[in-house]
Design a protein around this motif. Structure first.
Motif, PDB file in Angstrom:
ATOM      1  N   SER A 374      -2.012 -19.464 -46.733  1.00 40.09           N
ATOM      2  CA  SER A 374      -3.053 -20.489 -46.842  1.00 40.09           C
ATOM      3  C   SER A 374      -2.468 -21.880 -47.024  1.00 40.09           C
ATOM      4  O   SER A 374      -3.220 -22.835 -47.218  1.00 40.09           O
ATOM      5  CB  SER A 374      -3.964 -20.170 -48.029  1.00 40.09           C
ATOM      6  N   THR A 375      -1.151 -22.000 -46.950  1.00 44.80           N
ATOM      7  CA  THR A 375      -0.518 -23.287 -47.240  1.00 44.80           C
ATOM      8  C   THR A 375      -0.939 -24.363 -46.259  1.00 44.80           C
ATOM      9  O   THR A 375      -1.268 -24.098 -45.095  1.00 44.80           O
ATOM     10  CB  THR A 375       1.021 -23.135 -47.204  1.00 44.80           C
ATOM     11  N   SER A 376      -0.953 -25.594 -46.742  1.00 45.97           N
ATOM     12  CA  SER A 376      -1.114 -26.756 -45.868  1.00 45.97           C
ATOM     13  C   SER A 376       0.247 -27.416 -45.731  1.00 45.97           C
ATOM     14  O   SER A 376       1.183 -27.122 -46.466  1.00 45.97           O
ATOM     15  CB  SER A 376      -2.139 -27.735 -46.437  1.00 45.97           C
ATOM     16  N   ASN A 418      -7.038 -24.320 -39.694  1.00 42.96           N
ATOM     17  CA  ASN A 418      -8.441 -23.908 -39.750  1.00 42.96           C
ATOM     18  C   ASN A 418      -8.589 -22.497 -40.309  1.00 42.96           C
ATOM     19  O   ASN A 418      -9.613 -22.167 -40.909  1.00 42.96           O
ATOM     20  CB  ASN A 418      -9.064 -23.963 -38.355  1.00 42.96           C
ATOM     21  N   LYS A 419      -7.576 -21.665 -40.078  1.00 40.67           N
ATOM     22  CA  LYS A 419      -7.543 -20.303 -40.609  1.00 40.67           C
ATOM     23  C   LYS A 419      -6.189 -20.082 -41.252  1.00 40.67           C
ATOM     24  O   LYS A 419      -5.216 -20.774 -40.928  1.00 40.67           O
ATOM     25  CB  LYS A 419      -7.767 -19.278 -39.491  1.00 40.67           C
ATOM     26  N   PRO A 420      -6.095 -19.125 -42.181  1.00 39.18           N
ATOM     27  CA  PRO A 420      -4.779 -18.830 -42.747  1.00 39.18           C
ATOM     28  C   PRO A 420      -3.772 -18.514 -41.645  1.00 39.18           C
ATOM     29  O   PRO A 420      -4.116 -17.952 -40.599  1.00 39.18           O
ATOM     30  CB  PRO A 420      -5.048 -17.611 -43.637  1.00 39.18           C
ATOM     31  N   ARG A 458      -5.412 -13.080 -45.864  1.00 40.35           N
ATOM     32  CA  ARG A 458      -6.868 -13.071 -46.007  1.00 40.35           C
ATOM     33  C   ARG A 458      -7.236 -12.706 -47.437  1.00 40.35           C
ATOM     34  O   ARG A 458      -6.575 -11.877 -48.075  1.00 40.35           O
ATOM     35  CB  ARG A 458      -7.539 -12.048 -45.080  1.00 40.35           C
ATOM     36  N   LEU A 459      -8.281 -13.320 -47.933  1.00 44.20           N
ATOM     37  CA  LEU A 459      -8.949 -12.815 -49.128  1.00 44.20           C
ATOM     38  C   LEU A 459      -9.786 -11.621 -48.707  1.00 44.20           C
ATOM     39  O   LEU A 459     -10.444 -11.659 -47.663  1.00 44.20           O
ATOM     40  CB  LEU A 459      -9.839 -13.897 -49.736  1.00 44.20           C
ATOM     41  N   SER A 460      -9.771 -10.550 -49.479  1.00 45.55           N
ATOM     42  CA  SER A 460     -10.506  -9.337 -49.108  1.00 45.55           C
ATOM     43  C   SER A 460     -11.601  -9.039 -50.129  1.00 45.55           C
ATOM     44  O   SER A 460     -11.374  -9.131 -51.341  1.00 45.55           O
ATOM     45  CB  SER A 460      -9.554  -8.139 -49.025  1.00 45.55           C
ATOM     46  N   LEU A 461     -12.777  -8.680 -49.614  1.00 43.03           N
ATOM     47  CA  LEU A 461     -13.858  -8.179 -50.459  1.00 43.03           C
ATOM     48  C   LEU A 461     -13.634  -6.685 -50.647  1.00 43.03           C
ATOM     49  O   LEU A 461     -13.717  -5.909 -49.692  1.00 43.03           O
ATOM     50  CB  LEU A 461     -15.215  -8.445 -49.812  1.00 43.03           C
ATOM     51  N   ILE A 462     -13.327  -6.261 -51.863  1.00 43.34           N
ATOM     52  CA  ILE A 462     -13.035  -4.854 -52.136  1.00 43.34           C
ATOM     53  C   ILE A 462     -14.314  -4.034 -52.197  1.00 43.34           C
ATOM     54  O   ILE A 462     -14.442  -2.972 -51.590  1.00 43.34           O
ATOM     55  CB  ILE A 462     -12.250  -4.720 -53.457  1.00 43.34           C
ATOM     56  N   THR A 463     -15.282  -4.568 -52.933  1.00 44.14           N
ATOM     57  CA  THR A 463     -16.538  -3.829 -53.100  1.00 44.14           C
ATOM     58  C   THR A 463     -17.634  -4.808 -53.496  1.00 44.14           C
ATOM     59  O   THR A 463     -17.355  -5.878 -54.048  1.00 44.14           O
ATOM     60  CB  THR A 463     -16.394  -2.726 -54.176  1.00 44.14           C
ATOM     61  N   SER A 464     -18.852  -4.428 -53.192  1.00 45.49           N
ATOM     62  CA  SER A 464     -19.973  -5.277 -53.560  1.00 45.49           C
ATOM     63  C   SER A 464     -21.161  -4.407 -53.929  1.00 45.49           C
ATOM     64  O   SER A 464     -21.277  -3.254 -53.503  1.00 45.49           O
ATOM     65  CB  SER A 464     -20.366  -6.203 -52.399  1.00 45.49           C
ATOM     66  N   MET A 549     -12.724 -18.519 -51.191  1.00 45.06           N
ATOM     67  CA  MET A 549     -11.266 -18.475 -51.206  1.00 45.06           C
ATOM     68  C   MET A 549     -10.738 -18.094 -52.588  1.00 45.06           C
ATOM     69  O   MET A 549     -11.467 -18.160 -53.587  1.00 45.06           O
ATOM     70  CB  MET A 549     -10.691 -19.828 -50.794  1.00 45.06           C
ATOM     71  N   ASP A 550      -9.463 -17.696 -52.609  1.00 48.00           N
ATOM     72  CA  ASP A 550      -8.846 -17.356 -53.886  1.00 48.00           C
ATOM     73  C   ASP A 550      -8.182 -18.581 -54.484  1.00 48.00           C
ATOM     74  O   ASP A 550      -8.299 -19.699 -53.965  1.00 48.00           O
ATOM     75  CB  ASP A 550      -7.872 -16.189 -53.733  1.00 48.00           C
ATOM     76  N   GLU A 551      -7.453 -18.386 -55.581  1.00 47.74           N
ATOM     77  CA  GLU A 551      -6.891 -19.513 -56.317  1.00 47.74           C
ATOM     78  C   GLU A 551      -5.791 -20.242 -55.548  1.00 47.74           C
ATOM     79  O   GLU A 551      -5.485 -21.397 -55.858  1.00 47.74           O
ATOM     80  CB  GLU A 551      -6.341 -19.031 -57.658  1.00 47.74           C
ATOM     81  N   VAL A 552      -5.203 -19.601 -54.552  1.00 44.05           N
ATOM     82  CA  VAL A 552      -4.167 -20.274 -53.760  1.00 44.05           C
ATOM     83  C   VAL A 552      -4.722 -20.778 -52.435  1.00 44.05           C
ATOM     84  O   VAL A 552      -3.973 -21.188 -51.554  1.00 44.05           O
ATOM     85  CB  VAL A 552      -2.950 -19.358 -53.522  1.00 44.05           C
ATOM     86  N   GLY A 553      -6.060 -20.756 -52.273  1.00 41.69           N
ATOM     87  CA  GLY A 553      -6.685 -21.288 -51.077  1.00 41.69           C
ATOM     88  C   GLY A 553      -6.804 -20.312 -49.929  1.00 41.69           C
ATOM     89  O   GLY A 553      -7.193 -20.705 -48.826  1.00 41.69           O
TER      90      GLY A 553
END
Length: 808
Positions: A374-376, A418-420, A458-464, A549-553
Motif C-alpha cells: 500500500s506504500t506511496s 490507485n490499487k495496492p 489486500r485487506l481481507s474481510l474474514i467474516t461478517s 483500509m488497514d492501519e498501513v493503508g
C-alpha cells in the motif's frame, strides 16, 4: 516634469471637492468588553501564549478601532463620547450604564464595536441594530413594533447599520464566507441566541444604535489581520465613511490604497482553517511597499497577514511597488478616488536561482527489506516544483496507475497507486532530469531507485454478520459485526460501511454503539447497531466499500455487497421442552478436550420470559470441544425435529446436540456460530441411525475456527422446542405432485389437486406459525404482506410442502 503636472492636476481636482463636515452630529462609541477579563475573548495565535496581553484580545481590537474612529469624527466637527479609553477592568462598564450614557449624550447614533466568533469556520459582517426585523410583529418587554417612536428608532438604526454593513463588506483584503446581515436585536436574540428581550447594550436605548460584528476574530487568518493597526484603521475609516454618507457630511476628500502581499505559489502550511483563495497563500512578513510617485513606504508586519495601507492620499494615479528579499519585485498601477479605498493584493514570485535537486525519496530501502504493497512514493526537493513537468518526468515499472498530490507547498510530490501494488514484486522508480521548478531550471540528473513489496496486498474481510444470503437476521435491534485480517484505519468507517434498505436508503447507525478494533490483534473489527429496527421479511444490503483500509493503508479494493433478510426469529407455534429459566446444562469435564474453563449460568438477555442460559467456554488450544449435559434428558425418536433459539457469538465454532441409546452415542449439528445475536436453528432427527430409543443428553461446542478470536465462545440459549416437521427448511418438496400457481402470487394461489373433504391447504410463516387454512385447492392471500411463506397441502394419503412467494 510629468510628476509636477500630475500633482498640479490632482490639487486642482481636490480643490473642487466638498470637504466633509459633521458639525452637530453626535456619535457615542462603545468599544465592547474591556480589561482582559473573563467576559473578553482571547484567541491564542503564535507566537503568543494564552492570556498574553500582547496577543489578540477582542477588547483591545475594539478599543483600537474606537479610538481611531473618534479622531476621524472629531477632525470633521462631530461631537463624540466614548465609553472607555483604556483597556482596564475599571473601564469595562455595565451594559445598562453604557445605555444610559448614550441616551444622556443625546446621540444621533450609538455604535457598539465588536467582532464575532464562528468556531473558526466562518467570517462575515453582522449588524445587530436596535429593534426588530421588518417581518417580526412580536411584542417584547422593552420593544413594541406598534409603538411609533420605537418603530422609527428601529428603522433609523436599520438604515445606518445597512450603510455600515455595505461599506465594511467592501473590504477586499479579507475573505468573507457569506454576505452581510442586518438584523434587529430583538428578533436575532430570540431566534438565534434564545434571549427573550434582545441585547443588554441596546435594551433601553432612546437613540438609534447597533452592535457591529465585522468579521469573526476566531477565523485565524482574520485574527492575524486584526493584530495589524492599519487593518483596524480601515474598519474605523469605513464607519467614518458611513456616517459621512448618512448624515450628509460630504465626501472624504482623500482616498486609500490597501491590500496584502503573499507568495504566488507557496501555501501557508498551518493546521487552522483557511478559506480558498488568498488566505491559503503564505503572507510575506516584512515585505516593503513603496508609492513610487511620493516615495512613501510601508513595511508589512511579522504577524502572518501581509497587510499594507497607505492613508489619506490625494486622488490620482499611483504606482505601488512590492518588494521582498528572495522575490521578484512587482509594480501595480492604481487609481485613487476620493471617499474610496483602492484595493490591490500582490502575489510575488520567488527567485529560484539554482537547479532543483531531490533531497530525499520514499520508500528508501534495500531490496532485502520489503515494504507494504500500500506504500506511496514521494520525492522531496530543495525548491517548490512545477507540477506539470515533474509529474511528466515520473515513471514506475511495472507500470502502475495512480494519482499525484503535492505537499509542503509543492516541495514534496507524492504518487499514490490507485490499487495496492503487486505482492512480492520489485518496482523501479525513475524521475527524469526534465523535472523543473517555476523559473524553468531543470534537474541535472535522473534519480532512480528500487524497492520490493511484501507478500500481502489486500485487506481481507474474514467474516461478517450478517453474512451473504443470511435470512435469519433478527429484526429487533440487530448487531452488525465485521472482522478483518488487520487493524482498521477508522477514518472513513462511518460512511464506507453502511446498511441499505430495499430502496437503497442508508440506515443510520447508533453512534454510541460503534466499536472499532476491539478484537484481539492482529485482527481489525467494526461493530455497530442501527437507530431503527429492521422489518421482518424485508431484504437489506450491508455495503463494505473498497476504500476501507488497514492501519498501513492497505485497502479492501473490491467492494463487497452482503445481501440478507430480516426475520422475526421467535418460533412460538411449537411445543416448548426447555425454557432455560434456570440452568439446564452442566459442564462435563471428563468428556471435554483442550478446555481451560467452561460455565453455565442464567442471564437476563433473553427472548422469552425472564432468563436465558449463558454458556461460556475458553479453549486452551486451536482445537477442542466442551460437552455440557442436560440436567433433564429428553426421550426422542427420529421422526421429530429439535429447534432452539441461540444467541451466537460470531466465532465460527460449532454447536452439536448429543443423542444416546443404550449401546452408543450420536451427534447432530445444530448450527455454526457464524452469526451474532438471536437466531432460531433446528435439527432434523431423521438422521439418527435408528427409529426410537434415543435420549437428548447433551450439547457440545467445538472449536473449528482457527482464528485467535474463536478461543472464547460465549452464547445464550432460550426456548428449546420439539415438533414434527421442519419450520425453517423444506423436509419434502415434490414439484411433480404439488404445483402452486401463480408463484409468486398476489391475490389467489391454486394447487393442481381435486377438492375432497380431506383436502386441506395451509399457509405458514417461515417461523412455523400457521397463518391460514382452507378446505379447498385455492387460497386468497391478499391479507398477507410481500415475502416468502410455506404452503402445505394435506390429503387423505399424503402431505406436501413448497415455498410460496407473495409479491405485489
Amino acid at each position: 516634469m510629468k510628476r509636477i503636472i500630475f500633482f498640479a492636476f490632482a490639487i486642482l481636482q481636490f480643490s473642487f471637492l466638498q470637504a466633509q463636515n459633521l458639525t452637530g452630529v453626535r456619535i457615542y462609541i462603545n468599544p465592547g468588553h474591556g480589561g482582559f477579563d473573563a467576559d473578553d475573548r482571547n484567541v491564542v495565535i503564535a507566537p503568543f501564549t494564552s492570556g498574553n496581553p500582547n496577543g489578540f484580545w477582542e477588547s483591545q481590537s475594539n478599543l483600537d478601532k474606537g479610538l481611531q474612529l473618534r479622531t476621524m469624527l472629531q477632525n470633521t466637527g462631530a461631537s463624540v463620547s466614548i465609553s472607555r479609553t483604556t483597556n482596564t477592568t475599571a473601564d469595562d462598564l455595565p451594559l445598562s450604564q453604557i445605555v444610559t450614557m448614550a441616551n444622556q449624550f443625546n446621540s444621533d447614533f450609538m455604535l457598539a464595536i465588536h467582532s464575532n466568533a464562528g468556531n473558526g469556520v466562518a467570517s462575515y459582517v453582522l449588524m445587530i441594530h436596535y429593534g426588530s426585523d421588518l417581518t417580526d410583529t412580536q411584542i417584547y418587554n422593552t420593544y413594541n413594533p406598534n409603538n411609533p417612536t420605537q418603530l422609527a428608532l428601529s428603522n433609523k438604526s436599520r438604515d445606518i447599520s445597512t450603510e455600515i454593513a455595505k461599506n465594511t463588506f467592501a473590504n477586499q483584503i479579507t475573505t468573507w464566507s457569506s454576505g452581510y446581515q442586518v438584523r434587529g436585536d430583538k428578533t436575532f436574540a430570540r431566534t438565534i441566541m434564545g434571549f427573550t428581550d434582545g441585547y443588554g447594550v441596546l435594551r433601553g436605548l432612546t437613540v438609534p444604535g447597533v452592535i457591529s460584528e465585522v468579521g469573526m476574530h476566531d477565523y485565524i487568518p482574520e485574527t492575524y489581520r486584526l493584530m495589524n493597526m492599519e487593518y483596524k484603521w480601515l474598519e474605523a475609516w469605513n464607519f467614518y465613511k458611513s456616517f459621512c454618507n448618512y448624515f450628509n457630511g460630504g465626501q472624504i476628500t482623500t482616498g486609500v490604497i490597501a491590500g496584502q502581499v503573499r507568495d504566488s505559489r507557496i501555501k501557508l502550511e498551518t493546521s487552522y482553517n483557511k478559506f480558498a483563495g488568498n488566505d491559503q497563500m503564505l503572507p510575506l512578513n516584512g515585505a516593503k511597499l513603496t508609492l513610487v510617485e511620493t516615495g512613501e513606504t510601508y513595511t508589512a508586519d511579522n504577524l502572518q497577514n501581509g497587510v499594507f495601507v497607505f492613508k489619506n492620499l490625494t486622488p490620482g494615479v499611483y504606482n505601488v511597488k512590492a518588494e521582498k528579499d528572495g522575490y521578484y519585485p512587482q509594480t501595480k498601477t492604481l487609481t485613487v478616488t476620493a471617499h474610496n479605498i483602492a484595493f490591490s493584493n500582490f502575489a510575488l514570485n520567488r527567485v529560484r536561482s539554482t537547479p532543483p535537486q531531490v533531497l530525499s525519496f520514499t520508500p528508501n530501502v534495500s531490496l532485502a527489506d520489503s515494504v507494504e504493497a500500500s506504500t506511496s512514493i514521494s520525492f522531496s526537493f530543495n525548491w517548490d516544483m512545477d507540477a506539470t513537468s515533474t509529474t511528466q518526468a515520473f515513471s514506475i515499472t511495472p507500470h502502475t496507475e495512480g494519482t499525484f498530490t503535492w505537499e509542503d507547498t509543492n516541495y514534496r510530490m507524492r504518487f499514490t497507486p490507485n490499487k495496492p501494488l503487486e505482492k512480492n514484486t520489485v518496482y523501479t522508480v525513475n524521475l527524469a532530469n526534465t523535472a523543473s521548478h517555476p523559473d524553468n531550471l531543470s534537474m541535472l540528473n535522473d534519480v532512480t531507485f528500487q524497492f520490493r513489496t511484501k507478500n500481502r496486498n489486500r485487506l481481507s474481510l474474514i467474516t461478517s454478520y450478517p453474512f451473504d444470503g443470511n435470512n435469519k437476521v433478527y429484526f429487533n435491534n440487530p448487531t452488525f459485526r465485521l472482522v478483518f485480517d488487520r487493524k482498521l484505519n477508522t477514518g472513513n468507517l462511518q460512511t464506507a460501511i453502511k446498511v441499505l434498505d430495499e430502496t437503497n436508503t442508508v440506515l443510520a447507525k447508533t453512534t454510541r454503539s460503534v466499536v472499532n478494533n476491539s478484537i484481539v490483534s492482529p485482527y481489525g473489527s467494526t461493530y455497530f447497531n442501527l437507530t431503527q429496527n429492521l422489518i421482518a421479511g424485508k431484504e437489506y444490503t450491508l455495503v463494505v466499500d473498497g476504500e476501507v483500509m488497514d492501519e498501513v493503508g492497505m485497502k479492501l479494493v473490491e467492494p463487497i455487497n452482503i445481501k440478507f433478510k430480516a426475520s422475526n426469529t421467535l418460533v412460538t407455534a411449537q411445543p416448548v421442552i426447555e425454557t432455560f429459566e434456570t440452568p439446564a446444562l452442566t459442564y462435563i469435564s471428563t468428556e471435554s478436550l483442550e478446555i481451560t474453563s467452561a460455565t453455565v449460568a442464567t442471564n437476563t438477555t433473553k427472548l422469552f420470559d425472564f432468563f436465558s442460559n449463558k454458556i461460556n467456554v475458553l479453549f486452551s488450544n486451536i482445537s477442542g470441544e466442551a460437552l455440557f449435559g442436560f440436567l433433564n434428558p429428553l426421550n426422542v425418536s427420529n421422526d421429530k425435529v429439535v429447534g432452539m433459539h441461540v444467541f451466537g457469538d460470531h466465532t465460527g465454532n460449532e454447536v452439536w446436540l448429543q443423542f444416546r441409546i443404550p449401546d452408543g452415542v450420536q451427534y447432530l449439528k445444530l448450527c455454526d456460530l457464524n452469526f451474532y445475536g438471536w437466531e432460531f436453528h433446528e435439527v432434523d432427527l431423521s438422521n439418527l441411525s435408528i427409529v426410537a430409543g434415543w435420549t437428548l443428553t447433551g450439547m457440545k461446542i467445538e472449536r473449528k475456527n482457527r482464528y485467535l478470536f474463536s478461543a472464547v465462545s460465549d452464547i445464550l440459549l432460550d426456548n428449546m422446542l420439539l415438533y414434527d416437521e421442519l419450520v425453517l427448511a423444506l423436509k419434502t418438496i415434490s414439484v411433480s405432485k404439488l404445483k402452486a400457481y401463480p408463484n409468486p402470487a398476489s391475490s389467489v394461489v391454486r394447487v393442481d389437486v381435486p377438492v375432497t373433504s380431506e383436502t386441506l391447504l395451509e399457509l405458514y410463516s417461515l417461523n412455523g406459525e400457521l397463518l391460514s387454512k382452507v378446505n379447498n385447492n385455492k387460497m386468497n392471500v391478499t391479507a398477507f404482506s410481500t415475502g416468502t411463506y410455506i404452503l402445505k397441502l394435506r390429503t387423505a394419503k399424503d402431505q406436501y410442502t413448497c415455498p410460496l412467494i407473495i409479491s405485489r
